[in-house]
Design a protein around this motif. Structure first.
Motif: not given
Length: 346
Positions: A187, A192, A233, A237
């Protein structure tokens, strides 16, 4: 499927603990030595709190003479071990069961079967959710519990139909360094950010919309359009911004589908107390998710402590430690109200 247990014998019937007419009796059933299956009962899909139906084994709707011996008891699972299952049942159902046992005594020992009552479980949960939604109305200016405040907020959004609110934000705001004391593998904000620009425009818009929402956001799309990948995803985040995430769905397979995507992205490793935890029975989970069951992780911590010569912690303490370290918890929607591990989790 693990949703039925056959070849059971009634071992004992414990009377209610109090004289109250509504107090349940406890029926203990034990698997017969001649049972064709040897799978431990605790490995099947019968967790504490699930609704079940008790019938005489080998009965069916087509056998008219046996129909009175179907649905003898509607009960709730109290506890399960490898060979025994304990049911809570009403006194009326217990009396019906005792009559069946007496009338069939001449034919030898009776065997029973238990089936999960999926309709009662689902409808009961939905009914309780509706009650909770409308219970505990607050007067203007009155302070209430967190649960009451949530119910009031949900009534405003669901019943009154008030549109959800969203903050104004830019895509670049999503990847600003977050003030958090937690660092979850897989993460990293920089990684990202690169992955975000590889998403298609619709996926990018969905990510921005979810991260900006103050009430709720819906992500809709046809099969194969990347909804699960987008959700995975978004979870990563949120973790990067120090949030805890509950992953839930009506089916176990849908929960596991998202968790598998998180695992493939490296969100949690198998050592120590992983950031990703699954709450369910082993039989309900994908094999690759089983090592991340709360009970499996707690057992692993206990073994590690024993091998290291450290004094073993109690099972309950290990489970509490696992849940406290969890940043992502996966559980089916119908299991949430019955999952004692989630009782004090926010």
């Amino acid at each position: 499927t693990g949703r039925c247990i056959a070849s059971l014998a009634v071992e004992s019937i414990e009377p209610p603990a109090s004289n109250c007419i509504s107090s349940p009796a406890i029926i203990r059933l034990r698997r017969s030595p001649n049972a064709p299956s040897t799978t431990p009962l605790i490995a099947l899909s019968f967790e504490r709190g699930c609704h079940v139906v008790l019938s005489v084994d080998c009965t069916s709707v087509s056998q008219r003479g046996e129909r009175p011996h179907m649905h003898i008891v509607r009960g709730i699972v109290d506890r399960v071990d490898e060979e025994n299952i304990h049911l809570r049942a009403s006194l009326d159902d217990v009396a019906r069961l005792e009559r069946v046992i007496r009338t069939q005594k001449k034919q030898g020992a009776l065997c029973f079967r238990i089936d999960r009552d999926e309709v009662a479980t689902g409808v009961g949960t939905l009914r309780q959710n509706v009650i909770n939604l409308f219970a505990g109305t607050l007067k203007e200016g009155e302070e209430g519990s967190l649960k009451m405040l949530r119910s009031a907020n949900m009534r405003r959004l669901i019943v009154a139909g008030e549109p959800p609110k969203f903050k104004d934000s830019m895509a670049t705001d999503l990847f600003q360094t977050a003030q958090t004391s937690f660092s979850v593998p897989g993460c990293d904000l920089e990684c990202l950010c690169f992955e975000f620009w590889e998403l298609n425009p619709d996926q990018q818009a969905a990510v921005q919309r979810v991260m900006a929402c103050q009430d709720y956001a819906l992500v809709q799309g046809l099969p194969g359009t990347g909804k699960s990948s987008t959700i995975a995803f978004i979870i990563r985040l949120l973790l990067a911004h120090g949030k805890r995430v509950l992953v839930t769905s009506y089916t176990h397979s849908a929960v596991d589908n998202v968790l598998l995507k998180l695992l493939s992205a490296g969100v949690s490793g198998p050592s120590g107390a992983p950031a990703l935890v699954r709450v369910a029975q082993k039989s309900s989970c994908h094999p690759d998710v089983v090592p991340f069951l709360a009970t499996e992780i707690a057992a692993s911590l206990k073994r590690d402590a024993t091998n290291a010569g450290v004094e073993e912690g109690k099972d309950v303490e290990n489970l509490k430690r696992v849940m406290a370290s969890a940043r992502v918890v996966g559980v089916s929607a119908l299991s949430v109200p019955r999952a004692s591990l989630l009782a004090r989790e926010n």
